[in-house]
Motif scaffolding. Sequence first.
Motif, PDB file in Angstrom:
ATOM      1  N   LEU A 346       8.816  60.641  21.120  1.00  0.00           N
ATOM      2  CA  LEU A 346       9.614  61.266  19.905  1.00  0.00           C
ATOM      3  C   LEU A 346       8.897  61.992  19.051  1.00  0.00           C
ATOM      4  O   LEU A 346       9.119  62.988  18.596  1.00  0.00           O
ATOM      5  CB  LEU A 346      10.405  60.090  19.421  1.00  0.00           C
ATOM      6  N   PRO A 347       7.571  61.202  18.692  1.00  0.00           N
ATOM      7  CA  PRO A 347       6.515  62.378  17.642  1.00  0.00           C
ATOM      8  C   PRO A 347       6.091  63.498  18.549  1.00  0.00           C
ATOM      9  O   PRO A 347       6.013  64.697  17.799  1.00  0.00           O
ATOM     10  CB  PRO A 347       5.456  61.338  17.554  1.00  0.00           C
ATOM     11  N   LEU A 348       5.892  63.480  19.727  1.00  0.00           N
ATOM     12  CA  LEU A 348       5.641  64.552  20.471  1.00  0.00           C
ATOM     13  C   LEU A 348       6.684  65.689  20.533  1.00  0.00           C
ATOM     14  O   LEU A 348       6.637  66.871  20.490  1.00  0.00           O
ATOM     15  CB  LEU A 348       5.356  64.372  22.018  1.00  0.00           C
ATOM     16  N   ILE A 349       8.180  65.208  20.666  1.00  0.00           N
ATOM     17  CA  ILE A 349       8.980  66.010  20.584  1.00  0.00           C
ATOM     18  C   ILE A 349       9.120  66.851  19.137  1.00  0.00           C
ATOM     19  O   ILE A 349       9.283  67.922  19.191  1.00  0.00           O
ATOM     20  CB  ILE A 349      10.522  65.232  20.767  1.00  0.00           C
ATOM     21  N   GLN A 350       9.086  65.974  18.145  1.00  0.00           N
ATOM     22  CA  GLN A 350       9.048  66.519  16.810  1.00  0.00           C
ATOM     23  C   GLN A 350       7.887  67.594  16.674  1.00  0.00           C
ATOM     24  O   GLN A 350       8.027  68.730  16.067  1.00  0.00           O
ATOM     25  CB  GLN A 350       8.867  65.678  15.773  1.00  0.00           C
ATOM     26  N   LEU A 351       6.691  67.419  17.256  1.00  0.00           N
ATOM     27  CA  LEU A 351       5.484  68.526  17.040  1.00  0.00           C
ATOM     28  C   LEU A 351       5.765  69.644  17.989  1.00  0.00           C
ATOM     29  O   LEU A 351       5.991  70.826  17.532  1.00  0.00           O
ATOM     30  CB  LEU A 351       4.195  67.727  17.558  1.00  0.00           C
ATOM     31  N   PHE A 352       6.243  69.578  19.333  1.00  0.00           N
ATOM     32  CA  PHE A 352       6.507  70.710  20.114  1.00  0.00           C
ATOM     33  C   PHE A 352       7.723  71.540  19.481  1.00  0.00           C
ATOM     34  O   PHE A 352       7.707  72.686  19.469  1.00  0.00           O
ATOM     35  CB  PHE A 352       6.822  70.196  21.376  1.00  0.00           C
ATOM     36  N   LEU A 353       8.748  70.798  18.974  1.00  0.00           N
ATOM     37  CA  LEU A 353       9.839  71.486  18.330  1.00  0.00           C
ATOM     38  C   LEU A 353       9.517  72.447  17.179  1.00  0.00           C
ATOM     39  O   LEU A 353       9.766  73.568  17.123  1.00  0.00           O
ATOM     40  CB  LEU A 353      10.812  70.645  17.903  1.00  0.00           C
ATOM     41  N   GLN A 354       8.830  71.711  16.282  1.00  0.00           N
ATOM     42  CA  GLN A 354       8.093  72.315  15.085  1.00  0.00           C
ATOM     43  C   GLN A 354       7.201  73.762  15.596  1.00  0.00           C
ATOM     44  O   GLN A 354       7.341  74.650  14.968  1.00  0.00           O
ATOM     45  CB  GLN A 354       7.405  71.464  14.366  1.00  0.00           C
ATOM     46  N   GLN A 355       6.365  73.599  16.501  1.00  0.00           N
ATOM     47  CA  GLN A 355       5.539  74.631  16.898  1.00  0.00           C
ATOM     48  C   GLN A 355       6.212  75.732  17.650  1.00  0.00           C
ATOM     49  O   GLN A 355       5.989  76.937  17.382  1.00  0.00           O
ATOM     50  CB  GLN A 355       4.435  74.120  17.946  1.00  0.00           C
ATOM     51  N   THR A 356       7.289  75.188  18.243  1.00  0.00           N
ATOM     52  CA  THR A 356       8.197  76.379  19.115  1.00  0.00           C
ATOM     53  C   THR A 356       9.052  76.931  18.135  1.00  0.00           C
ATOM     54  O   THR A 356       9.029  78.502  18.308  1.00  0.00           O
ATOM     55  CB  THR A 356       8.735  75.732  20.274  1.00  0.00           C
ATOM     56  N   ASN A 357       9.644  76.370  17.211  1.00  0.00           N
ATOM     57  CA  ASN A 357      10.459  76.950  16.194  1.00  0.00           C
ATOM     58  C   ASN A 357       9.479  77.981  15.533  1.00  0.00           C
ATOM     59  O   ASN A 357       9.923  78.988  15.089  1.00  0.00           O
ATOM     60  CB  ASN A 357      10.873  75.992  15.135  1.00  0.00           C
ATOM     61  N   HIS A 358       8.252  77.700  15.077  1.00  0.00           N
ATOM     62  CA  HIS A 358       7.624  78.635  14.152  1.00  0.00           C
ATOM     63  C   HIS A 358       6.980  79.659  15.057  1.00  0.00           C
ATOM     64  O   HIS A 358       7.023  80.749  14.526  1.00  0.00           O
ATOM     65  CB  HIS A 358       6.147  77.932  13.857  1.00  0.00           C
ATOM     66  N   LYS A 359       6.661  79.522  16.331  1.00  0.00           N
ATOM     67  CA  LYS A 359       6.139  80.530  17.276  1.00  0.00           C
ATOM     68  C   LYS A 359       7.440  81.682  17.430  1.00  0.00           C
ATOM     69  O   LYS A 359       7.254  82.906  17.564  1.00  0.00           O
ATOM     70  CB  LYS A 359       5.992  79.855  18.691  1.00  0.00           C
ATOM     71  N   TYR A 360       8.773  81.204  17.582  1.00  0.00           N
ATOM     72  CA  TYR A 360       9.711  82.036  17.852  1.00  0.00           C
ATOM     73  C   TYR A 360      10.838  82.437  16.730  1.00  0.00           C
ATOM     74  O   TYR A 360      11.667  82.977  16.731  1.00  0.00           O
ATOM     75  CB  TYR A 360      10.408  81.575  19.073  1.00  0.00           C
ATOM     76  N   GLY A 361      10.322  81.917  15.398  1.00  0.00           N
ATOM     77  CA  GLY A 361      11.225  82.217  14.315  1.00  0.00           C
ATOM     78  C   GLY A 361      12.468  81.321  14.481  1.00  0.00           C
ATOM     79  O   GLY A 361      13.421  82.138  13.910  1.00  0.00           O
ATOM     80  N   LYS A 362      12.665  80.330  15.215  1.00  0.00           N
ATOM     81  CA  LYS A 362      13.883  79.550  15.246  1.00  0.00           C
ATOM     82  C   LYS A 362      13.855  78.383  14.391  1.00  0.00           C
ATOM     83  O   LYS A 362      12.991  78.074  13.575  1.00  0.00           O
ATOM     84  CB  LYS A 362      13.949  79.046  16.524  1.00  0.00           C
ATOM     85  N   ASP A 363      15.015  77.779  14.219  1.00  0.00           N
ATOM     86  CA  ASP A 363      15.463  76.459  13.240  1.00  0.00           C
ATOM     87  C   ASP A 363      15.901  75.393  14.009  1.00  0.00           C
ATOM     88  O   ASP A 363      16.941  74.974  13.577  1.00  0.00           O
ATOM     89  CB  ASP A 363      15.918  76.800  11.735  1.00  0.00           C
TER      90      ASP A 363
END
Length: 476
Positions: A346-363
């Motif tokens: 679950l902590p890894l999910i939050q990290l990857f989601l945050q990184q991917t959202n930032h990378k592609y301008g998503k929320d």
Amino acid sequence: MNTELSELEQVTQEVKELRTLNRELEAIIESSYDVIYITDKNGVTLKTNSAIERITGIPKEYYIGKSVDALMKRGILKSSVTQKVIEQKRSVSTVQYNYSGKETLITGNPVINDDGEIEKVVTNIRDLSELNELQTALKKANELNNSYKKEIERLKGVTKRDGDVVIASHQMKLIYEMAERIADVDATVLILGETGVGKDVLAKFIYSQSIRAKQGEFIKLNCGAIPPDLLESELFGYEAGAFTGANSNGKPGMLELADNGILFLDEVGELSLALQVKLLRTLQEKEIRRVGATKSKKVNVRIIAATNRNLKEMVHNGEFREDLYYRLNVIPIAIPPLKGRRDDILPLIQLFLQQTNHKYGKDKIIDVKLNDFFYRYNWPGNVRELSNLIERMVITTQGKELTIRDLPIEYKESNNSSLVFTELMTLKEAVEIAEEKVLSLAVNTCHTTYEIAEALGTSQPTIVRKLKKYRLKIKE
């Protein structure tokens, strides 16, 4: 005559008071936001309030005079708390999905008369769906507050290092504590683990914590990604004119480029026996010789090697030199697969989601059931598979919330297979997985909810409720 009149007036007054008391009681019941449901000792409905219409969508008048047995047969009730209260003669609470698919908390309490017998059953029904939505909103708000989020992570024992490392499990904490201790020791490190567990991340972390990070570079060479005939020149470099097509000025190898730094040899088990000899000489003598050169050159480089293969077995089979194995295996570190350290998921999910959202301008956000699937899935591709899947879903999903419906087809199939039963779960969760699988098959073969109900041996209202719960639709 006067006495009779006086008694009549007293009775009239008592009737008025009783009516007033009934009106007040009716107003109190009606004003409750929760459902209040009253039955007699036989389970026949005596009274309920308008809140039941909000939760079930059925007028309250429908229930009056009907027994809970009849309501269960119609599929309006999944199970009867009233019956359990009558049978057990005590208060009973349960959480279940109601007729309209909403999650509810139901608590039944017996009303005992002077003889110790149940006279009535009063049931309170609370809608949990709105509470769950509020909890989701609160969670989102907390995630936006970075300082508060760090405090939560600290309280949970989650450690973040160097931006890309998230550790929550006890196993990984021990591994990274060791990595900190040996960061400035020049002994060779051998990192073992399945593909995708994060061997390169650990190697970079050791480099970042060492004094070599200020003196030299971190150079990575994947021994399995380069053809064997080119690997020697990539590793040791070559002199001008060493072979046809060679650079006229020669070229330094990875060992030279990593001078004063760290060379990370990934998939070291793929090295040929000839290259193993040259690498062993470098480790022993701290010097290299370029391809085509006549002189050796001193290098100050620390080697971190990694493999997903069993080097001991390769040594036994004659595929890997025993002396090199012991040279590399000075400080062995074995990283467990992701399924063996689920606290990190679950902590890894939050990290990857945050990184991917930032990378592609998503929320994008992830719903609870998808998080639960991620937690229970066995991840044969480990951390790399998890990272790639989240990035894929963020890019390809239209809605803001990622759900199980948005999983690629291969993951949906595993979600409905016996694979998810490799870990312990509650009986309720197991039943829901089986229900969703059966209903998924039914909507592909039947044309109406009535056909599905007949095929599955249940009522049509139950099928409507279940399809809504699992977000399934009949194919036209």
